[in-house]
Design a protein around this motif. Structure first.
Motif, PDB file in Angstrom:
ATOM      1  N   ASN A  47       0.860  -1.294   0.075  1.00 14.99           N
ATOM      2  CA  ASN A  47       0.233  -0.044   0.104  1.00 14.99           C
ATOM      3  C   ASN A  47       0.971   1.320   0.248  1.00 14.99           C
ATOM      4  O   ASN A  47       0.535   2.249   0.779  1.00 14.99           O
ATOM      5  CB  ASN A  47      -0.830  -0.330   1.076  1.00 14.99           C
ATOM      6  N   TYR A  48       1.748   1.373  -0.576  1.00 11.70           N
ATOM      7  CA  TYR A  48       2.834   2.432  -0.950  1.00 11.70           C
ATOM      8  C   TYR A  48       2.137   3.320  -2.133  1.00 11.70           C
ATOM      9  O   TYR A  48       1.703   2.694  -2.983  1.00 11.70           O
ATOM     10  CB  TYR A  48       4.237   1.907  -1.307  1.00 11.70           C
ATOM     11  N   PHE A  49       2.386   4.551  -2.261  1.00 12.19           N
ATOM     12  CA  PHE A  49       2.346   5.353  -3.121  1.00 12.19           C
ATOM     13  C   PHE A  49       3.567   5.162  -4.126  1.00 12.19           C
ATOM     14  O   PHE A  49       4.730   4.629  -3.753  1.00 12.19           O
ATOM     15  CB  PHE A  49       2.455   6.719  -2.714  1.00 12.19           C
ATOM     16  N   ILE A  50       3.365   5.484  -5.576  1.00 15.43           N
ATOM     17  CA  ILE A  50       4.423   5.441  -6.295  1.00 15.43           C
ATOM     18  C   ILE A  50       4.891   6.849  -6.763  1.00 15.43           C
ATOM     19  O   ILE A  50       4.036   7.623  -7.183  1.00 15.43           O
ATOM     20  CB  ILE A  50       3.980   4.694  -7.656  1.00 15.43           C
ATOM     21  N   THR A  51       6.359   7.056  -6.697  1.00 21.46           N
ATOM     22  CA  THR A  51       6.761   8.329  -6.978  1.00 21.46           C
ATOM     23  C   THR A  51       7.586   8.084  -8.121  1.00 21.46           C
ATOM     24  O   THR A  51       8.621   7.681  -8.210  1.00 21.46           O
ATOM     25  CB  THR A  51       7.499   9.000  -5.865  1.00 21.46           C
ATOM     26  N   THR A  52       7.083   8.783  -9.524  1.00 21.66           N
ATOM     27  CA  THR A  52       7.845   8.591 -10.745  1.00 21.66           C
ATOM     28  C   THR A  52       7.342   9.646 -11.685  1.00 21.66           C
ATOM     29  O   THR A  52       6.472  10.101 -11.551  1.00 21.66           O
ATOM     30  CB  THR A  52       7.602   7.113 -11.421  1.00 21.66           C
ATOM     31  N   GLY A  53       8.100   9.810 -12.538  1.00 23.50           N
ATOM     32  CA  GLY A  53       7.875  10.433 -13.818  1.00 23.50           C
ATOM     33  C   GLY A  53       7.720   9.801 -15.166  1.00 23.50           C
ATOM     34  O   GLY A  53       7.758  10.368 -16.099  1.00 23.50           O
ATOM     35  N   ASP A  54       7.772   8.320 -15.098  1.00 27.25           N
ATOM     36  CA  ASP A  54       7.684   7.547 -15.974  1.00 27.25           C
ATOM     37  C   ASP A  54       6.300   7.294 -16.491  1.00 27.25           C
ATOM     38  O   ASP A  54       5.526   6.727 -15.880  1.00 27.25           O
ATOM     39  CB  ASP A  54       8.332   5.865 -15.444  1.00 27.25           C
ATOM     40  N   ASN A  55       5.768   7.838 -17.636  1.00 20.50           N
ATOM     41  CA  ASN A  55       4.367   7.944 -17.922  1.00 20.50           C
ATOM     42  C   ASN A  55       4.031   6.423 -18.211  1.00 20.50           C
ATOM     43  O   ASN A  55       2.799   6.148 -18.108  1.00 20.50           O
ATOM     44  CB  ASN A  55       4.196   8.847 -19.238  1.00 20.50           C
ATOM     45  N   ASP A  56       4.554   5.666 -18.567  1.00 25.86           N
ATOM     46  CA  ASP A  56       4.285   4.126 -19.187  1.00 25.86           C
ATOM     47  C   ASP A  56       4.128   3.544 -17.648  1.00 25.86           C
ATOM     48  O   ASP A  56       2.967   2.753 -17.594  1.00 25.86           O
ATOM     49  CB  ASP A  56       5.416   3.468 -19.700  1.00 25.86           C
ATOM     50  N   LEU A  57       4.859   3.901 -16.739  1.00 24.60           N
ATOM     51  CA  LEU A  57       4.790   3.112 -15.462  1.00 24.60           C
ATOM     52  C   LEU A  57       3.407   3.333 -14.698  1.00 24.60           C
ATOM     53  O   LEU A  57       2.460   2.752 -14.232  1.00 24.60           O
ATOM     54  CB  LEU A  57       5.909   3.392 -14.572  1.00 24.60           C
ATOM     55  N   VAL A  58       3.199   4.971 -14.877  1.00 28.80           N
ATOM     56  CA  VAL A  58       2.002   5.507 -14.387  1.00 28.80           C
ATOM     57  C   VAL A  58       0.695   4.856 -14.887  1.00 28.80           C
ATOM     58  O   VAL A  58      -0.262   4.438 -14.330  1.00 28.80           O
ATOM     59  CB  VAL A  58       2.169   6.860 -14.336  1.00 28.80           C
ATOM     60  N   GLU A  59       0.766   5.067 -16.035  1.00 33.91           N
ATOM     61  CA  GLU A  59      -0.486   4.453 -16.960  1.00 33.91           C
ATOM     62  C   GLU A  59      -0.605   3.042 -16.483  1.00 33.91           C
ATOM     63  O   GLU A  59      -1.937   2.601 -16.637  1.00 33.91           O
ATOM     64  CB  GLU A  59      -0.293   4.909 -18.220  1.00 33.91           C
ATOM     65  N   TYR A  60       0.156   2.091 -16.637  1.00 35.09           N
ATOM     66  CA  TYR A  60       0.175   0.812 -16.318  1.00 35.09           C
ATOM     67  C   TYR A  60      -0.656   0.602 -15.049  1.00 35.09           C
ATOM     68  O   TYR A  60      -1.455  -0.122 -15.063  1.00 35.09           O
ATOM     69  CB  TYR A  60       1.247   0.055 -16.483  1.00 35.09           C
ATOM     70  N   TYR A  61      -0.316   1.276 -13.961  1.00 34.14           N
ATOM     71  CA  TYR A  61      -0.587   0.962 -12.662  1.00 34.14           C
ATOM     72  C   TYR A  61      -2.099   1.703 -12.481  1.00 34.14           C
ATOM     73  O   TYR A  61      -3.051   1.015 -11.865  1.00 34.14           O
ATOM     74  CB  TYR A  61       0.293   1.970 -11.655  1.00 34.14           C
ATOM     75  N   LEU A  62      -2.278   2.730 -13.060  1.00 34.13           N
ATOM     76  CA  LEU A  62      -3.504   3.122 -13.232  1.00 34.13           C
ATOM     77  C   LEU A  62      -4.608   2.503 -13.888  1.00 34.13           C
ATOM     78  O   LEU A  62      -6.007   2.272 -13.456  1.00 34.13           O
ATOM     79  CB  LEU A  62      -3.634   4.667 -13.772  1.00 34.13           C
ATOM     80  N   GLN A  63      -4.174   1.988 -15.006  1.00 40.92           N
ATOM     81  CA  GLN A  63      -5.149   1.102 -15.976  1.00 40.92           C
ATOM     82  C   GLN A  63      -5.332  -0.152 -15.324  1.00 40.92           C
ATOM     83  O   GLN A  63      -6.368  -0.914 -15.413  1.00 40.92           O
ATOM     84  CB  GLN A  63      -4.612   1.154 -17.157  1.00 40.92           C
ATOM     85  N   GLN A  64      -4.367  -0.848 -14.682  1.00 42.57           N
ATOM     86  CA  GLN A  64      -4.555  -2.286 -14.303  1.00 42.57           C
ATOM     87  C   GLN A  64      -4.816  -2.377 -13.014  1.00 42.57           C
ATOM     88  O   GLN A  64      -5.424  -3.369 -12.590  1.00 42.57           O
ATOM     89  CB  GLN A  64      -3.097  -3.005 -14.590  1.00 42.57           C
ATOM     90  N   PHE A  65      -4.671  -1.364 -11.975  1.00 46.74           N
ATOM     91  CA  PHE A  65      -4.872  -1.684 -10.621  1.00 46.74           C
ATOM     92  C   PHE A  65      -5.658  -0.589 -10.010  1.00 46.74           C
ATOM     93  O   PHE A  65      -5.869  -0.895  -8.731  1.00 46.74           O
ATOM     94  CB  PHE A  65      -3.366  -1.856  -9.872  1.00 46.74           C
TER      95      PHE A  65
END
Length: 165
Positions: free
Chosen positions: A84-102
């Motif tokens: 239950n951690y937040f993700i801190t990144t500027g990587d758009n692919d990683l962000v979109e994957y996380y948001l779309q899948q989880f």
């Protein structure tokens, strides 16, 4: 605080050495999470599921391209989900994957300028001309644009103009 894979990537890969020479000054401040956290039952559940999704070439619904997350990116997502951690990144692919899948909750993602704003609010860092050079580097390296809301917060907190795109 991050997983040890990210710490290794920041300080051992040529990409980071060339693009962010200032990162050496902050090495003592970056703390790896113990590897025990990557051996928990929840991590062991998420990690292979994520790897399987990436191998089965799932598509980004916005770009219609396949998600191409590195093993380190996959571990970041699995660790965040398992703990239950937040993700801190500027990587758009990683962000979109996380948001779309989880999760469709973008509050679970903190972009780099948002993290700086949190540190500023908590008094963990103070802003000066030396710190401003980091933003100049972001601009020179064509880092991902930061949200307008975070830019406004930054400018209010520091009195400095945001130099990014």
């Amino acid at each position: 605080v991050t997983i040890s894979d990210v710490v290794k990537e920041i300080f051992r890969t040529q990409k980071f050495k060339n693009r962010y020479p200032w990162r050496k000054r902050y090495k003592p401040k970056i703390k790896p999470i113990g590897n025990a956290i990557l051996k928990t039952a929840n991590f062991k559940l998420y990690s292979p599921a994520i790897a399987s999704q990436i191998c089965s070439v799932i598509t980004n619904s916005r770009t219609h391209n396949y998600f191409d997350l590195s093993k380190v990116d996959q571990r970041i997502v699995a660790c965040a989900l398992a703990n239950n951690y937040f993700i801190t990144t500027g990587d758009n692919d990683l962000v979109e994957y996380y948001l779309q899948q989880f999760s469709n909750n973008s509050d679970e993602i903190i972009l780099p300028l948002g993290m700086i704003n949190i540190w500023l609010k908590k008094g963990l860092i103070s802003w000066d001309e030396t710190m401003q050079t980091i933003l100049e580097d972001w601009n020179k390296c064509d880092e991902a644009p930061q949200p307008i809301t975070e830019i406004k917060k930054f400018q209010k907190l520091t009195g400095y103009k945001y130099l990014g795109t």
